[in-house]
Design a protein around this motif. Structure first.
Motif, PDB file in Angstrom:
ATOM      1  N   ASP A  50       0.835  -1.195   0.000  1.00  0.00           N
ATOM      2  CA  ASP A  50       0.000   0.000   0.000  1.00  0.00           C
ATOM      3  C   ASP A  50       0.872   1.247   0.000  1.00  0.00           C
ATOM      4  O   ASP A  50       1.977   1.273   0.561  1.00  0.00           O
ATOM      5  CB  ASP A  50      -0.940  -0.005   1.200  1.00  0.00           C
ATOM      6  N   ALA A  51       0.384   2.304  -0.625  1.00  0.00           N
ATOM      7  CA  ALA A  51       1.163   3.528  -0.806  1.00  0.00           C
ATOM      8  C   ALA A  51       1.580   4.147   0.524  1.00  0.00           C
ATOM      9  O   ALA A  51       2.693   4.671   0.650  1.00  0.00           O
ATOM     10  CB  ALA A  51       0.351   4.538  -1.627  1.00  0.00           C
ATOM     11  N   ALA A  52       0.711   4.095   1.519  1.00  0.00           N
ATOM     12  CA  ALA A  52       1.027   4.724   2.806  1.00  0.00           C
ATOM     13  C   ALA A  52       2.235   4.047   3.462  1.00  0.00           C
ATOM     14  O   ALA A  52       3.148   4.725   3.952  1.00  0.00           O
ATOM     15  CB  ALA A  52      -0.194   4.662   3.727  1.00  0.00           C
ATOM     16  N   THR A  53       2.238   2.719   3.487  1.00  0.00           N
ATOM     17  CA  THR A  53       3.362   1.989   4.086  1.00  0.00           C
ATOM     18  C   THR A  53       4.656   2.247   3.327  1.00  0.00           C
ATOM     19  O   THR A  53       5.707   2.515   3.914  1.00  0.00           O
ATOM     20  CB  THR A  53       3.070   0.474   4.102  1.00  0.00           C
ATOM     21  N   LEU A  54       4.597   2.176   1.999  1.00  0.00           N
ATOM     22  CA  LEU A  54       5.795   2.368   1.185  1.00  0.00           C
ATOM     23  C   LEU A  54       6.338   3.787   1.330  1.00  0.00           C
ATOM     24  O   LEU A  54       7.555   3.993   1.435  1.00  0.00           O
ATOM     25  CB  LEU A  54       5.492   2.067  -0.281  1.00  0.00           C
ATOM     26  N   ALA A  55       5.454   4.765   1.343  1.00  0.00           N
ATOM     27  CA  ALA A  55       5.892   6.156   1.452  1.00  0.00           C
ATOM     28  C   ALA A  55       6.522   6.436   2.812  1.00  0.00           C
ATOM     29  O   ALA A  55       7.572   7.085   2.907  1.00  0.00           O
ATOM     30  CB  ALA A  55       4.713   7.093   1.214  1.00  0.00           C
ATOM     31  N   ALA A  56       5.889   5.951   3.892  1.00  0.00           N
ATOM     32  CA  ALA A  56       6.433   6.171   5.233  1.00  0.00           C
ATOM     33  C   ALA A  56       7.785   5.483   5.377  1.00  0.00           C
ATOM     34  O   ALA A  56       8.727   6.045   5.965  1.00  0.00           O
ATOM     35  CB  ALA A  56       5.450   5.647   6.275  1.00  0.00           C
ATOM     36  N   MET A  57       7.919   4.280   4.830  1.00  0.00           N
ATOM     37  CA  MET A  57       9.191   3.562   4.906  1.00  0.00           C
ATOM     38  C   MET A  57      10.277   4.289   4.130  1.00  0.00           C
ATOM     39  O   MET A  57      11.401   4.485   4.619  1.00  0.00           O
ATOM     40  CB  MET A  57       8.997   2.144   4.350  1.00  0.00           C
ATOM     41  N   ALA A  58       9.986   4.728   2.898  1.00  0.00           N
ATOM     42  CA  ALA A  58      10.982   5.418   2.080  1.00  0.00           C
ATOM     43  C   ALA A  58      11.426   6.720   2.744  1.00  0.00           C
ATOM     44  O   ALA A  58      12.620   7.048   2.765  1.00  0.00           O
ATOM     45  CB  ALA A  58      10.416   5.695   0.693  1.00  0.00           C
ATOM     46  N   ALA A  59      10.479   7.472   3.293  1.00  0.00           N
ATOM     47  CA  ALA A  59      10.824   8.726   3.956  1.00  0.00           C
ATOM     48  C   ALA A  59      11.748   8.474   5.142  1.00  0.00           C
ATOM     49  O   ALA A  59      12.723   9.209   5.358  1.00  0.00           O
ATOM     50  CB  ALA A  59       9.549   9.436   4.413  1.00  0.00           C
ATOM     51  N   LYS A  60      11.469   7.432   5.903  1.00  0.00           N
ATOM     52  CA  LYS A  60      12.288   7.119   7.072  1.00  0.00           C
ATOM     53  C   LYS A  60      13.680   6.649   6.679  1.00  0.00           C
ATOM     54  O   LYS A  60      14.691   7.113   7.220  1.00  0.00           O
ATOM     55  CB  LYS A  60      11.586   6.045   7.903  1.00  0.00           C
ATOM     56  N   VAL A  61      13.755   5.729   5.715  1.00  0.00           N
ATOM     57  CA  VAL A  61      15.053   5.153   5.325  1.00  0.00           C
ATOM     58  C   VAL A  61      15.940   6.203   4.670  1.00  0.00           C
ATOM     59  O   VAL A  61      17.133   6.320   4.987  1.00  0.00           O
ATOM     60  CB  VAL A  61      14.832   3.954   4.378  1.00  0.00           C
ATOM     61  N   PHE A  62      15.380   7.001   3.766  1.00  0.00           N
ATOM     62  CA  PHE A  62      16.192   7.972   3.040  1.00  0.00           C
ATOM     63  C   PHE A  62      16.494   9.224   3.858  1.00  0.00           C
ATOM     64  O   PHE A  62      17.328  10.043   3.461  1.00  0.00           O
ATOM     65  CB  PHE A  62      15.511   8.359   1.728  1.00  0.00           C
ATOM     66  N   ALA A  63      15.823   9.372   5.011  1.00  0.00           N
ATOM     67  CA  ALA A  63      16.124  10.509   5.889  1.00  0.00           C
ATOM     68  C   ALA A  63      17.302  10.216   6.811  1.00  0.00           C
ATOM     69  O   ALA A  63      17.818  11.121   7.471  1.00  0.00           O
ATOM     70  CB  ALA A  63      14.895  10.877   6.716  1.00  0.00           C
ATOM     71  N   ALA A  64      17.743   8.958   6.877  1.00  0.00           N
ATOM     72  CA  ALA A  64      18.852   8.577   7.748  1.00  0.00           C
ATOM     73  C   ALA A  64      20.133   9.273   7.318  1.00  0.00           C
ATOM     74  O   ALA A  64      20.343   9.570   6.133  1.00  0.00           O
ATOM     75  CB  ALA A  64      19.041   7.066   7.730  1.00  0.00           C
ATOM     76  N   GLU A  65      20.999   9.556   8.286  1.00  0.00           N
ATOM     77  CA  GLU A  65      22.267  10.231   7.971  1.00  0.00           C
ATOM     78  C   GLU A  65      23.094   9.400   6.997  1.00  0.00           C
ATOM     79  O   GLU A  65      23.689   9.929   6.060  1.00  0.00           O
ATOM     80  CB  GLU A  65      23.047  10.470   9.264  1.00  0.00           C
TER      81      GLU A  65
END
Length: 363
Positions: A50-65
């Motif tokens: 689902d788009a919500a899960t994928l979007a939240a995961m991508a935002a979290k992973v790519f926001a990492a230092e």
């Protein structure tokens, strides 16, 4: 025929062990997902697309230092995302919420990673990949010459799982019959492996269907310059556009730009595609998340679509458990054929029958 027999024996004696190791490592890799489900937390989780899960995961992973350069998303058989970093051997498994489960900085820290590195690169990067492709071609020649040598003895066909006698004659007889029985599978495995490793061989196989130039042009990325990656990129917008472009397709890989001016790339797999990660592409401007280009894998030239079947057929990514078992048998057969070829050759490289030594008769 004697020359062909000599060529076949020397080929088996010199490269048989490498072919055996490639066959065994390939048989193991067919069951990689099952191994991970049994040993890594969250690997057995159900796939979420689902788009919500994928979007939240991508935002979290790519926001990492220390953000990865790409995310290979979970599949129906493996509930983990794989994160690939700029450092070649650094990678990680994360659950579908973006929480890191395991991370490693060397292939030697994960068995499936070093087995794949051996099987695909012979632990030697691009050079090993070329050598592996050449070994695949040599293996094809090995199978074809073996069939020719087997044909005159076909009426004596008999196949136990193991040679009835561990004599040279017993091993050779078993070797020929096993090779003849599984020749179609061995040809499939070796030809698809060589085609994936050797670009010229792949192009030669597809040339009757599409020219190399046509295939390269169809696979070229769009010549569009993107902006700087936004820190607060709207991943819900990005993923929503991708899913709208290819409704019902599975999201497979999200890749950030490799250099300034590059684009975000999302690979998707439509239902008609056999390739596990698909070849349907969508590109986005990293500055605002606007979709700038897309490519439908079903519209690629015929030669390219045929080439996209190599990996799923080679690695048993289609056909479910029955086909995985078939390709496991192919890998184990190559292991046995290669190992026994080495044993019989180095016991007697000349191939001539050895006379038993005895006392000279009295006169």
């Amino acid at each position: 025929m004697p020359l062909l027999r000599l060529l076949h024996r020397w080929t088996g004696g010199l490269i048989g062990l490498l072919l055996a190791l490639l066959g065994f490592s390939g048989a193991l890799l067919v069951h990689e997902d099952a191994f991970l489900r049994a040993t890594v937390p969250h690997a057995a989780d159900a796939q979420r697309q689902d788009a919500a899960t994928l979007a939240a995961m991508a935002a979290k992973v790519f926001a990492a230092e220390d953000r990865p350069r790409s995310i290979v998303l979970a599949t129906q058989r493996l509930g983990l995302n794989k994160l690939n970093y700029q450092t070649e051997e650094k990678a990680a498994y994360a659950n579908q919420d973006g929480e890191i489960v395991q991370v490693w900085t060397s292939n030697w820290e994960r068995p499936e990673a070093w087995i794949f590195d051996f099987h695909h690169h012979l632990f030697n990067g691009d050079a090993g990949e070329i050598v592996g492709g050449v070994l695949g071609l040599a293996g094809l020649a090995f199978v074809l010459t073996g069939l020719i040598l087997w044909w005159p003895t076909r009426r004596m066909f008999h196949l136990p799982l193991w040679p009835r006698k561990m004599t040279r004659a017993g091993i050779v007889h078993h070797h020929r019959d096993l090779g003849a029985l599984l020749a179609p599978l061995l040809i499939l495995s070796l030809a698809t492996g060589a085609a994936m490793n050797l670009k010229w061989f792949s192009q030669a196989l597809r040339a009757p269907f599409s020219s190399p130039t046509t295939m390269e042009q169809a696979s070229a990325p769009p010549k569009i310059k993107g902006g700087e990656l936004a820190k607060d990129l709207n991943w819900t917008k990005v993923i929503g556009q991708a899913q709208a472009r290819f409704p019902g397709a599975e999201m497979r890989i999200i890749t950030l730009p490799a250099k300034p001016g590059g684009l975000i790339q999302i690979r998707m797999r439509q239902q008609a595609e056999w390739l596990p990660n698909g070849r349907s592409m969508v590109w986005f401007d990293p500055a605002d998340g606007a979709m700038v280009a897309s490519r439908d894998a079903q519209s690629l030239p015929l030669g390219s679509r045929i080439a996209n079947l190599d990996y799923p057929l080679h690695a048993a990514k289609v056909g479910g458990l029955p086909y995985r078992l078939v390709m496991t048998a192919s890998g184990l057969a190559l292991t046995l054929l290669g190992a026994l070829a080495v044993v019989t050759f180095w016991r007697n490289p000349s191939g001539r029958p050895r006379r038993k030594l005895g006392r000279e008769p009295s006169r």
